[in-house]
Structures are given as C-alpha cells and as structure tokens.
Design an enzyme around this catalytic site. Structure first.
Site, PDB file in Angstrom:
ATOM      1  N   HIS A  24       0.841  -1.200   0.000  1.00  0.00           N
ATOM      2  CA  HIS A  24       0.000   0.000   0.000  1.00  0.00           C
ATOM      3  C   HIS A  24       0.874   1.247   0.000  1.00  0.00           C
ATOM      4  O   HIS A  24       1.860   1.322   0.725  1.00  0.00           O
ATOM      5  CB  HIS A  24      -0.909   0.026   1.243  1.00  0.00           C
ATOM      6  CG  HIS A  24      -2.089  -0.899   1.126  1.00  0.00           C
ATOM      7  ND1 HIS A  24      -3.222  -0.746   1.894  1.00  0.00           N
ATOM      8  CD2 HIS A  24      -2.304  -1.986   0.344  1.00  0.00           C
ATOM      9  CE1 HIS A  24      -4.100  -1.681   1.568  1.00  0.00           C
ATOM     10  NE2 HIS A  24      -3.564  -2.459   0.643  1.00  0.00           N
ATOM     11  N   TYR A  73      -9.163   5.425   7.666  1.00  0.00           N
ATOM     12  CA  TYR A  73      -9.284   5.793   9.091  1.00  0.00           C
ATOM     13  C   TYR A  73     -10.325   6.907   9.149  1.00  0.00           C
ATOM     14  O   TYR A  73     -10.131   7.981   8.570  1.00  0.00           O
ATOM     15  CB  TYR A  73      -7.952   6.322   9.622  1.00  0.00           C
ATOM     16  CG  TYR A  73      -6.905   5.253   9.861  1.00  0.00           C
ATOM     17  CD1 TYR A  73      -6.188   4.688   8.813  1.00  0.00           C
ATOM     18  CD2 TYR A  73      -6.645   4.804  11.160  1.00  0.00           C
ATOM     19  CE1 TYR A  73      -5.230   3.716   9.037  1.00  0.00           C
ATOM     20  CE2 TYR A  73      -5.675   3.822  11.384  1.00  0.00           C
ATOM     21  CZ  TYR A  73      -4.981   3.285  10.328  1.00  0.00           C
ATOM     22  OH  TYR A  73      -4.037   2.310  10.556  1.00  0.00           O
ATOM     23  N   PRO A  95      -3.884   0.089  18.901  1.00  0.00           N
ATOM     24  CA  PRO A  95      -3.624  -0.358  17.518  1.00  0.00           C
ATOM     25  C   PRO A  95      -3.840   0.713  16.450  1.00  0.00           C
ATOM     26  O   PRO A  95      -3.571   0.479  15.284  1.00  0.00           O
ATOM     27  CB  PRO A  95      -4.599  -1.523  17.335  1.00  0.00           C
ATOM     28  CG  PRO A  95      -5.637  -1.338  18.353  1.00  0.00           C
ATOM     29  CD  PRO A  95      -5.009  -0.625  19.498  1.00  0.00           C
ATOM     30  N   LYS A 130       1.291  -0.183  15.179  1.00  0.00           N
ATOM     31  CA  LYS A 130       2.684  -0.251  15.631  1.00  0.00           C
ATOM     32  C   LYS A 130       3.007  -1.480  16.471  1.00  0.00           C
ATOM     33  O   LYS A 130       4.181  -1.819  16.635  1.00  0.00           O
ATOM     34  CB  LYS A 130       3.012   0.995  16.475  1.00  0.00           C
ATOM     35  CG  LYS A 130       3.124   2.260  15.660  1.00  0.00           C
ATOM     36  CD  LYS A 130       4.259   2.169  14.680  1.00  0.00           C
ATOM     37  CE  LYS A 130       4.032   3.066  13.482  1.00  0.00           C
ATOM     38  NZ  LYS A 130       4.790   2.620  12.306  1.00  0.00           N
ATOM     39  N   TYR A 183       3.923   6.491  10.362  1.00  0.00           N
ATOM     40  CA  TYR A 183       3.102   5.315  10.033  1.00  0.00           C
ATOM     41  C   TYR A 183       3.917   4.309   9.205  1.00  0.00           C
ATOM     42  O   TYR A 183       3.938   3.119   9.513  1.00  0.00           O
ATOM     43  CB  TYR A 183       1.859   5.748   9.252  1.00  0.00           C
ATOM     44  CG  TYR A 183       0.794   4.675   9.146  1.00  0.00           C
ATOM     45  CD1 TYR A 183       0.943   3.588   8.292  1.00  0.00           C
ATOM     46  CD2 TYR A 183      -0.368   4.742   9.908  1.00  0.00           C
ATOM     47  CE1 TYR A 183      -0.016   2.599   8.199  1.00  0.00           C
ATOM     48  CE2 TYR A 183      -1.342   3.750   9.818  1.00  0.00           C
ATOM     49  CZ  TYR A 183      -1.146   2.688   8.958  1.00  0.00           C
ATOM     50  OH  TYR A 183      -2.123   1.705   8.865  1.00  0.00           O
TER      51      TYR A 183
HETATM   52  P1  FAS Z   1       2.488 -11.881  21.867  1.00  0.00           P
HETATM   53  O1  FAS Z   1       1.494 -11.596  22.932  1.00  0.00           O
HETATM   54  O2  FAS Z   1       2.048 -11.975  20.447  1.00  0.00           O
HETATM   55  O3  FAS Z   1       3.209 -13.288  22.198  1.00  0.00           O
HETATM   56  C1  FAS Z   1       3.564 -13.622  23.524  1.00  0.00           C
HETATM   57  C2  FAS Z   1       3.512 -15.139  23.643  1.00  0.00           C
HETATM   58  O4  FAS Z   1       3.972 -15.510  24.937  1.00  0.00           O
HETATM   59  C3  FAS Z   1       2.092 -15.667  23.500  1.00  0.00           C
HETATM   60  O5  FAS Z   1       2.064 -16.701  22.547  1.00  0.00           O
HETATM   61  C4  FAS Z   1       1.754 -16.182  24.901  1.00  0.00           C
HETATM   62  O6  FAS Z   1       0.927 -17.335  24.863  1.00  0.00           O
HETATM   63  C5  FAS Z   1       3.121 -16.530  25.441  1.00  0.00           C
HETATM   64  N1  FAS Z   1       3.217 -16.510  26.911  1.00  0.00           N
HETATM   65  C6  FAS Z   1       2.568 -15.693  27.771  1.00  0.00           C
HETATM   66  N2  FAS Z   1       2.951 -15.966  29.042  1.00  0.00           N
HETATM   67  C7  FAS Z   1       3.870 -16.980  28.967  1.00  0.00           C
HETATM   68  C8  FAS Z   1       4.638 -17.690  29.936  1.00  0.00           C
HETATM   69  N3  FAS Z   1       4.526 -17.430  31.234  1.00  0.00           N
HETATM   70  N4  FAS Z   1       5.480 -18.660  29.497  1.00  0.00           N
HETATM   71  C9  FAS Z   1       5.593 -18.942  28.159  1.00  0.00           C
HETATM   72  N5  FAS Z   1       4.889 -18.298  27.193  1.00  0.00           N
HETATM   73  C10 FAS Z   1       4.042 -17.325  27.612  1.00  0.00           C
HETATM   74  N6  FAS Z   1      -1.144  -4.768  16.896  1.00  0.00           N
HETATM   75  C11 FAS Z   1      -1.338  -4.081  15.747  1.00  0.00           C
HETATM   76  O7  FAS Z   1      -0.379  -3.470  15.268  1.00  0.00           O
HETATM   77  N7  FAS Z   1      -2.550  -4.066  15.127  1.00  0.00           N
HETATM   78  C12 FAS Z   1      -3.631  -4.740  15.622  1.00  0.00           C
HETATM   79  O8  FAS Z   1      -4.715  -4.710  15.070  1.00  0.00           O
HETATM   80  C13 FAS Z   1      -3.482  -5.480  16.808  1.00  0.00           C
HETATM   81  N8  FAS Z   1      -4.516  -6.204  17.308  1.00  0.00           N
HETATM   82  C14 FAS Z   1      -4.345  -6.879  18.479  1.00  0.00           C
HETATM   83  C15 FAS Z   1      -5.405  -7.618  19.032  1.00  0.00           C
HETATM   84  C16 FAS Z   1      -5.245  -8.286  20.251  1.00  0.00           C
HETATM   85  C17 FAS Z   1      -6.408  -9.068  20.832  1.00  0.00           C
HETATM   86  C18 FAS Z   1      -4.006  -8.224  20.935  1.00  0.00           C
HETATM   87  C19 FAS Z   1      -3.825  -8.900  22.282  1.00  0.00           C
HETATM   88  C20 FAS Z   1      -2.940  -7.522  20.379  1.00  0.00           C
HETATM   89  C21 FAS Z   1      -3.101  -6.852  19.138  1.00  0.00           C
HETATM   90  N9  FAS Z   1      -2.046  -6.145  18.556  1.00  0.00           N
HETATM   91  C22 FAS Z   1      -2.201  -5.457  17.415  1.00  0.00           C
HETATM   92  C23 FAS Z   1      -0.747  -6.135  19.166  1.00  0.00           C
HETATM   93  C24 FAS Z   1      -0.054  -7.431  18.805  1.00  0.00           C
HETATM   94  O9  FAS Z   1       0.072  -7.526  17.409  1.00  0.00           O
HETATM   95  C25 FAS Z   1       1.280  -7.454  19.518  1.00  0.00           C
HETATM   96  O10 FAS Z   1       1.953  -6.226  19.327  1.00  0.00           O
HETATM   97  C26 FAS Z   1       2.165  -8.576  19.050  1.00  0.00           C
HETATM   98  O11 FAS Z   1       1.456  -9.775  19.157  1.00  0.00           O
HETATM   99  C27 FAS Z   1       3.420  -8.556  19.916  1.00  0.00           C
HETATM  100  O12 FAS Z   1       4.090  -9.744  19.751  1.00  0.00           O
HETATM  101  P2  FAS Z   1       4.828 -10.430  21.008  1.00  0.00           P
HETATM  102  O13 FAS Z   1       5.612  -9.418  21.715  1.00  0.00           O
HETATM  103  O14 FAS Z   1       5.466 -11.656  20.465  1.00  0.00           O
HETATM  104  O15 FAS Z   1       3.648 -10.816  22.028  1.00  0.00           O
HETATM  105  C1  PHB Z   2      -5.570  -4.478  10.946  1.00  0.00           C
HETATM  106  O1  PHB Z   2      -5.649  -4.711   9.722  1.00  0.00           O
HETATM  107  O2  PHB Z   2      -5.826  -5.345  11.813  1.00  0.00           O
HETATM  108  C2  PHB Z   2      -5.163  -3.105  11.402  1.00  0.00           C
HETATM  109  C3  PHB Z   2      -4.700  -2.190  10.478  1.00  0.00           C
HETATM  110  C4  PHB Z   2      -4.317  -0.926  10.915  1.00  0.00           C
HETATM  111  C5  PHB Z   2      -4.416  -0.607  12.256  1.00  0.00           C
HETATM  112  C6  PHB Z   2      -4.866  -1.548  13.195  1.00  0.00           C
HETATM  113  C7  PHB Z   2      -5.250  -2.807  12.764  1.00  0.00           C
HETATM  114  O3  PHB Z   2      -4.053   0.634  12.680  1.00  0.00           O
END
Ligand code: FAS
Ligand code: PHB
Length: 388
Positions: free
Chosen positions: A72, A198, A291, A295, A381
């Site tokens: 994009h 957005y 989100p 980032k 961004y």
């Molecule tokens: P993660 O949380 O992905 O991974 C951590 C891992 O550690 C998990 O698999 C967990 O099961 C494991 N863990 C936890 N405790 C443990 C323990 N005691 N022992 C061993 N393992 C353990 N970011 C965006 O940019 N856009 C979005 O739209 C967006 N939507 C999101 C929606 C949700 C519901 C959530 C929770 C986050 C969202 N995020 C979004 C943010 C997300 O993308 C995170 O930034 C990203 O997953 C970060 O990756 P990790 O740091 O690896 O953490």
């Molecule tokens: C998504 O596609 O999940 C998404 C894209 C942009 C954002 C947040 C989530 O700022």
C-alpha cells in the site's frame, strides 16, 4: 537442558528472535504456554511497516509476504463529507504492506521447524531464576514433568500477560487507559477500498482494513466493556457504513458474512528498563500501544532486531556494548511509537466533548492539507529505520 538464550514466548517476538539468533550462530530454546495451533491462529495485527518488511526479507522470511501480501502507498483519512489520501511513497519514499500477523506467525513457525528449533508448547509454571548471575528457567512441560533450562541469557517475549516483565525489580511503568475499545470483525467480503480508511465520525471512530482480496477487517470504536454479541450483524454494518461515509461521493461499503468478532480494550503501556541482568524484554512484554498506529507488531520486530544483534555480539563476538545499550536504544523507538499511537488515537476517537471534536477536525484538516502535516504522519506510520 542448556542453551545460550532461553526465550519465553513463541509469538512473533520470540520466534523471530530465535530465527535471527540462529542466523548469528547463537542457539536458543523457546517456551510457550499455548499450543502451536492456538498461537498460529490468533487474529491480531495486519500492517507491516517498511522496515519490518526489509528485516523479514533479509532474514529469508519475505517470499510469501511478497507473493501474497499487498503493498500500500498510503491511507485515507475520512470525516463527514471529506476523504483525503495520504501517499506515504510520495511523501517519504516508504510504503507499508498488508500481511496479517497470523501469516507472519505461520512463516516463522515453518522456518523454525525447518531449522529444527527446539520449541516447547503447552508448558506451565514458568519461573525465572538467578537472572543477575547464572540464569535458569524452571517450568512444567506438556507431560506434567518438572524441567529446567540453564542459559547465558533469558529473553522475555511473553507479551502483556507474561511473567518476564514482573521479573524486573523496581521497574518504572507508564500507563494510559483509553475510555473506549475497538470492536473488530473479520468478514468474507472483498474490501470496499484499495487502501485503509481511518474515519472520524461524531458517532465514533471506524477503520476499514483488510486481509486479502476476499477478506475484510474492520473496526468500530465502542464503549469499554461492550459485549460483541450485543451487536447484530446489521447493526455492525450500519454503524460502519455511517462512520466510513457510505453514499459519500458515490462510495459504497459492501457488507458480507461476519466470521469473527472481538472487542479489544485500548491502552498505552511502557515499562523501563527492558533489561535486568541477563534478562532482556522485547515486544508486548515491555510495551503496549493502542492499535490505531499499527505499531504493536512492528515495534516487537524492531526490539528483536536490536536484541538479536546485541546477543550475537555478546556471545559470538564477546562484545557487550550493544547489550548494555539495548534498553536505552529500544526505548527511543518505543516512545516514538507510543507517542504516534497516542496521537492517532486521540485525533480519531470521539469523546462526546464538542471542544475535543473541533480540535480533532482541525488536526485532520491540517494533516490532509499541509505537506508538513501529512509527512509527519507518513514518516511515523510507514516507520522509521530500525537502527536509528
Ligand atoms: P504476543 O502476545 O504476540 O506473544 C507472547 C507469547 O507468549 C504468546 O504466545 C503467549 O501465549 C506466550 N506466553 C505468555 N505468558 C507466557 C509464559 N509465562 N510462558 C511462556 N509463554 C508465555 N497490533 C497491531 O499493530 N494491530 C492490531 O490490530 C493489533 N490487534 C491486536 C489484538 C489483540 C487481541 C491483541 C492482544 C494484540 C493486538 N495487537 C495489534 C498487538 C499485537 O500484534 C502485539 O503487538 C504482538 O502480538 C506482539 O508480539 P509479542 O511481543 O510476540 O507478544
Ligand atoms: C488491521 O488490519 O488489523 C489493522 C490495520 C491498521 C491498524 C490496526 C489494525 O491501525
């Protein structure tokens, strides 16, 4: 068991770290509380910034991204009666890619399996010990047996509910909880837009994103505590149509079958330092961003790019300088992304306060009409170089 780095968490941060360490000749073991299937299927982020794509490609993880992802040039900013495209490539020379976190996770799992990486899924009772001298991790494995890993360093990649962040004594934390959440849906329908929209609206924020040419990802600002089942599919599509400007200048939002609904609370959280002795935090274990700035995943990737270089230098090159500077270096980008995510969130989400609404509309008009304003948003961004 002995290894050089014990990695807690098999999300994108943990798996990418194990991949980059292996490429630097440093071995690791990964511990994960959930199953592989669960971790692979979690629906989360959707946008990879320029530097993330470059890093994944340089690590040999870019083939499917380039083949199935969607590049994009920018985004649309929308408010009642107005829609403006910001072209990041014209403004900064940097694009972004739509490629779901689930796909990044699948690529990482496949790459680690092919490399014979040791990943222990469905563990429990993970505890970190002797982090300032000779670190070791104890846990219960998936068969209920007690186990221990002795390591030279521990990487806390266990997200916002993990154990690692609590293992940093006297950590300083910063938190901002927002008075609204995102109601996210996945729908089996072609996106009604070529790039993300957005949208600011008096009823609340809306975002039109996507996962592919046949799957749309959309979000609505809702009050905290909203129950996803409280909204009918028609009500969801009606609210999205209103907020995204359906019918404005002939544009139409095409609804379709909703296959997933979830409500995501929004907060900013930063913990410092990101290191304690031989424990290093990366990703959501150290910080959470709303989100709105896309980032979260990109910041996790940037942390891991810095941490992997630091640990390879430490173990392969016997040079501690990058490891000693890791927390301070990483925090510069963490705060830049935390500010940008807060700015996008407060600019686009309505509070019901008419003064706020005028400030928000004025910001949007300025960003849409001023090259300086648009470049500021584009720079943040599309993302800054990882090694600032
Ligand atoms: P993660 O949380 O992905 O991974 C951590 C891992 O550690 C998990 O698999 C967990 O099961 C494991 N863990 C936890 N405790 C443990 C323990 N005691 N022992 C061993 N393992 C353990 N970011 C965006 O940019 N856009 C979005 O739209 C967006 N939507 C999101 C929606 C949700 C519901 C959530 C929770 C986050 C969202 N995020 C979004 C943010 C997300 O993308 C995170 O930034 C990203 O997953 C970060 O990756 P990790 O740091 O690896 O953490
Ligand atoms: C998504 O596609 O999940 C998404 C894209 C942009 C954002 C947040 C989530 O700022």
């Amino acid at each position: 068991m002995r290894t050089q780095v014990a990695i807690i968490g098999a999300g994108p941060a943990g798996l990418l770290l194990s991949h980059l360490l292996a490429q630097g000749g440093v071995d690791s073991v990964v511990l994960e509380t959930r199953s592989e299937e669960y971790v692979a299927a979690r629906i989360r982020a959707g946008i990879l910034e320029h530097s993330s794509v470059e890093l994944l490609e340089s690590a040999g993880l870019g083939a499917r991204l380039r083949a199935e992802g969607d590049e994009h040039r920018g985004i649309y900013l929308q408010w009642p009666g107005e829609r403006h495209h910001l072209d990041f490539v014209n403004l900064t020379g940097r694009s972004v890619w739509v490629y779901g976190q689930t796909e990044v996770q699948k690529d990482l799992i496949a790459a680690r399996r092919a490399a014979g990486q040791e990943i222990h899924y469905e563990v429990s009772d993970v505890e970190l010990h002797d982090l300032e001298a000779s670190p070791y991790v104890t846990y219960t494995d998936s068969n209920g047996r007690s186990a221990r890993i002795d390591a030279l360093a521990v990487a806390g990649c266990d997200g916002s509910f993990g154990v690692s962040r609590k293992a940093v004594p006297a950590a300083e934390t910063f938190e901002r909880v927002y008075p609204y959440s995102w109601f996210g849906i996945l729908a089996d329908v072609a996106p009604s837009t070529d790039e993300l929209i957005y949208a600011w609206h008096p009823d609340g924020f809306a975002l039109h994103s996507m996962r592919s040419a046949t799957v749309s990802r959309l979000y609505l600002q809702v009050p905290n505590g909203t129950d996803p089942q409280f909204w009918s599919d028609d009500q969801i599509w009606d609210a999205l149509a209103t907020r995204l400007g359906h019918g404005q200048n002939g544009w139409k939002l095409t609804p379709g079958p909703i296959t997933d609904k979830s409500v995501l609370p929004m907060r900013s959280y930063v913990q410092t330092p990101m290191r304690h002795g031989n424990l290093f935090l990366a990703g959501d274990a150290a910080h959470i961003v709303p989100p709105t700035g896309a980032k979260g995943l990109n910041l996790a990737i940037a942390d891991v790019a810095l941490l992997s270089r630091a640990l390879v230098a430490r173990f392969a090159g016997k040079d501690d300088r990058l490891a000693d500077a890791y927390s301070e270096t990483a925090q510069r980008r963490v705060w830049r992304c935390t500010h940008f995510s807060w700015w996008m969130t407060t600019m686009l989400h309505t509070s019901g306060d008419p003064f706020d609404a005028q400030l928000q509309l004025s910001q949007l008009r300025w960003v849409a009409s001023s090259e300086a304003g648009a470049t500021g948003l584009a720079e943040n961004y599309a993302g800054l170089p990882i090694f600032l």
